[in-house]
Design a protein around this motif. Structure first.
Motif, PDB file in Angstrom:
ATOM      1  N   ARG A  18     -53.307   6.198  28.290  1.00  0.00           N
ATOM      2  CA  ARG A  18     -53.691   7.527  28.776  1.00  0.00           C
ATOM      3  C   ARG A  18     -55.140   7.838  28.405  1.00  0.00           C
ATOM      4  NH1 ARG A  18     -49.574  12.217  27.410  1.00  0.00           N
ATOM      5  NH2 ARG A  18     -48.321  10.744  28.612  1.00  0.00           N
ATOM      6  N   GLU A 167     -47.502   4.192  32.115  1.00  0.00           N
ATOM      7  CA  GLU A 167     -48.644   5.104  32.048  1.00  0.00           C
ATOM      8  C   GLU A 167     -49.765   4.643  32.960  1.00  0.00           C
ATOM      9  OE1 GLU A 167     -50.428   8.608  30.723  1.00  0.00           O
ATOM     10  OE2 GLU A 167     -48.412   7.855  30.263  1.00  0.00           O
ATOM     11  N   ASP A 170     -48.952   5.582  36.546  1.00  0.00           N
ATOM     12  CA  ASP A 170     -49.104   7.023  36.723  1.00  0.00           C
ATOM     13  C   ASP A 170     -50.573   7.429  36.790  1.00  0.00           C
ATOM     14  OD1 ASP A 170     -47.912   9.881  36.466  1.00  0.00           O
ATOM     15  OD2 ASP A 170     -49.438   9.798  34.901  1.00  0.00           O
ATOM     16  N   THR A 173     -52.531   6.341  39.955  1.00  0.00           N
ATOM     17  CA  THR A 173     -52.331   7.230  41.105  1.00  0.00           C
ATOM     18  C   THR A 173     -53.231   8.457  41.003  1.00  0.00           C
ATOM     19  OG1 THR A 173     -50.482   8.401  40.030  1.00  0.00           O
ATOM     20  CG2 THR A 173     -49.926   6.532  41.453  1.00  0.00           C
ATOM     21  N   ARG A 174     -53.470   8.938  39.804  1.00  0.00           N
ATOM     22  CA  ARG A 174     -54.338  10.108  39.637  1.00  0.00           C
ATOM     23  C   ARG A 174     -55.778   9.766  39.989  1.00  0.00           C
ATOM     24  NH1 ARG A 174     -51.275  13.926  36.785  1.00  0.00           N
ATOM     25  NH2 ARG A 174     -49.411  13.007  35.878  1.00  0.00           N
ATOM     26  N   GLN A 293     -45.442  10.075  41.465  1.00  0.00           N
ATOM     27  CA  GLN A 293     -45.445  10.563  40.096  1.00  0.00           C
ATOM     28  C   GLN A 293     -44.086  11.130  39.693  1.00  0.00           C
ATOM     29  OE1 GLN A 293     -48.857  13.118  40.168  1.00  0.00           O
ATOM     30  NE2 GLN A 293     -50.286  11.434  39.808  1.00  0.00           N
ATOM     31  N   PHE A 296     -42.184   8.108  38.809  1.00  0.00           N
ATOM     32  CA  PHE A 296     -42.519   7.617  37.476  1.00  0.00           C
ATOM     33  C   PHE A 296     -41.811   8.449  36.399  1.00  0.00           C
ATOM     34  CE2 PHE A 296     -46.843   6.435  39.464  1.00  0.00           C
ATOM     35  CZ  PHE A 296     -46.317   5.274  39.987  1.00  0.00           C
ATOM     36  N   HIS A 300     -39.228   7.126  33.449  1.00  0.00           N
ATOM     37  CA  HIS A 300     -39.282   7.498  32.031  1.00  0.00           C
ATOM     38  C   HIS A 300     -37.956   8.092  31.564  1.00  0.00           C
ATOM     39  CE1 HIS A 300     -40.355   9.316  28.228  1.00  0.00           C
ATOM     40  NE2 HIS A 300     -39.920  10.469  28.712  1.00  0.00           N
ATOM     41  N   GLN A 323     -45.978  14.554  34.417  1.00  0.00           N
ATOM     42  CA  GLN A 323     -45.765  13.249  35.027  1.00  0.00           C
ATOM     43  C   GLN A 323     -45.963  13.319  36.529  1.00  0.00           C
ATOM     44  OE1 GLN A 323     -45.288  10.389  33.579  1.00  0.00           O
ATOM     45  NE2 GLN A 323     -45.409  11.322  31.586  1.00  0.00           N
ATOM     46  N   SER A 324     -46.017  14.529  37.049  1.00  0.00           N
ATOM     47  CA  SER A 324     -46.337  14.689  38.456  1.00  0.00           C
ATOM     48  C   SER A 324     -47.124  15.967  38.579  1.00  0.00           C
ATOM     49  CB  SER A 324     -45.060  14.788  39.307  1.00  0.00           C
ATOM     50  OG  SER A 324     -44.416  16.019  39.072  1.00  0.00           O
TER      51      SER A 324
END
Length: 336
Positions: A18, A167, A170, A173-174, A293, A296, A300, A323-324
């Motif tokens: 992260r 992670e 996730d 994608t961001r 997300q 994802f 988790h 997470q989203s």
């Protein structure tokens, strides 16, 4: 392996990834701000929305001025998802379980945190930002390499890999979402001359530009870049590759049927995605990323329910990251 130890290693890996990918997210936006004409309102507010921290940010700041956003995501110790907080959480998770990994890994995590803490405040200035973000990325990569080269294959390594890959998927994608509807001006014709620059910035932020040129051998085009970052099975930071690695690591664990099935469903969504439609519609791309997300978060949840014991009698420090873009989930760190 104790459930508590497995969970701490999982979250340690997530927080390291992260921190690295938050630095990458800031880097791609900084480069786009430099590359695009000043009349195009790119701005910094969407980065706060992407990280799921809009409510926290607006409680402390009245505007989305560049320095406020960069400080919030880099050096704000009261912000759970800042780079410095992520590294602090990684350090705390490993501190309580460092007897299961080589001493050098603990020393590297500790040194990385202390180095970033010393330079975070100065690193938010435009003049020093690029150097600071690169140092964070390289420090996290050095730690990942140390884990790969020194930690024996076994449950500890498996849970670290699960955390890292989830992670990474996730956060990738961001970073791709920097090119989605949330960051683009309403008039797409304004951006047409600069479209390739944007996709090139996204590739470079993921250290994927040279690999893209080797694989695609064409000029940088939106659909090709999106296909490469979402579906390429060989690029370590592609979504498909991360999910494939997740699925493989789960085969090494008992009771993996439910988590593995969830991973397979999300991976199928990625592999079957209509890349042409997504590349030519920023709003569709944004919605697709939001759905991923949520997927994802489901992965988790199944991992947590299968392998981690949530014992309310154990004192815990909770670090939260969305997470989203529409749901929030918490990660717990043992504090014993």
């Amino acid at each position: 392996m104790l459930s508590r130890v497995a969970e701490n290693l999982y979250w340690m890996a997530r927080y390291i990834e992260r921190a690295e990918d938050t630095a990458r997210l800031l880097s791609v936006n900084s480069h786009l701000m430099l590359d695009l004409p000043g009349r195009l309102p790119l701005g910094w507010a969407p980065l706060i929305e992407m990280t799921g921290s809009l409510e926290t940010f607006t409680a402390r700041h009245s505007d989305f001025e560049e320095r406020n956003v960069v400080h919030f995501l880099c050096a704000d110790t009261d912000n759970d998802i800042s780079i410095i907080s992520a590294l602090a959480s990684a350090r705390e998770n490993l501190r309580t379980t460092r007897d299961v990994v080589p001493r050098e890994i603990w020393e590297e995590v500790n040194q990385l945190y202390l180095s970033v803490a010393d330079h975070a405040e100065n690193g938010v200035s435009p003049r020093r930002r690029d150097s600071f973000l690169k140092s964070v990325i390289r420090g996290c990569q050095a730690l990942t390499g140390l884990i790969e080269g020194t930690l024996s294959h076994g449950p500890a390594r498996t849970f670290i890999e699960l955390g890292r890959q989830l992670e990474r998927a996730d956060m990738t994608t961001r970073i791709v979402d920097v090119r989605s509807a949330s960051l683009l001006p309403q008039n797409p014709e304004e951006l047409l001359p600069f479209e390739n620059l944007q996709w090139m910035s996204v590739l470079k932020s993921l250290t994927a530009y040279q690999m893209y040129r080797q694989q695609v051998r064409l000029r940088v085009r939106g659909p090709d870049v999106l296909r490469f970052l979402l579906q390429d099975p060989n690029l370590p930071r592609s979504i498909a590759c991360s999910l494939e690695t997740l699925g493989h690591e789960l085969t090494l664990l008992p009771r993996q049927d439910r988590p593995a099935a969830t991973v397979s469903l999300v991976r199928a969504d990625v592999v079957d995605a209509d890349i042409q439609a997504l590349a030519h519609s920023p709003s569709k791309l944004h919605l697709f990323i939001d759905e991923l997300q949520i997927g994802f978060a489901a992965i988790h949840d199944t991992l947590s329910a299968t392998y981690f014991v949530n014992d309310d009698s154990v004192p815990r420090v909770t670090q939260t990251q969305s997470q989203s873009q529409s749901q929030s989930h918490a990660g717990d760190n043992d504090n014993d």
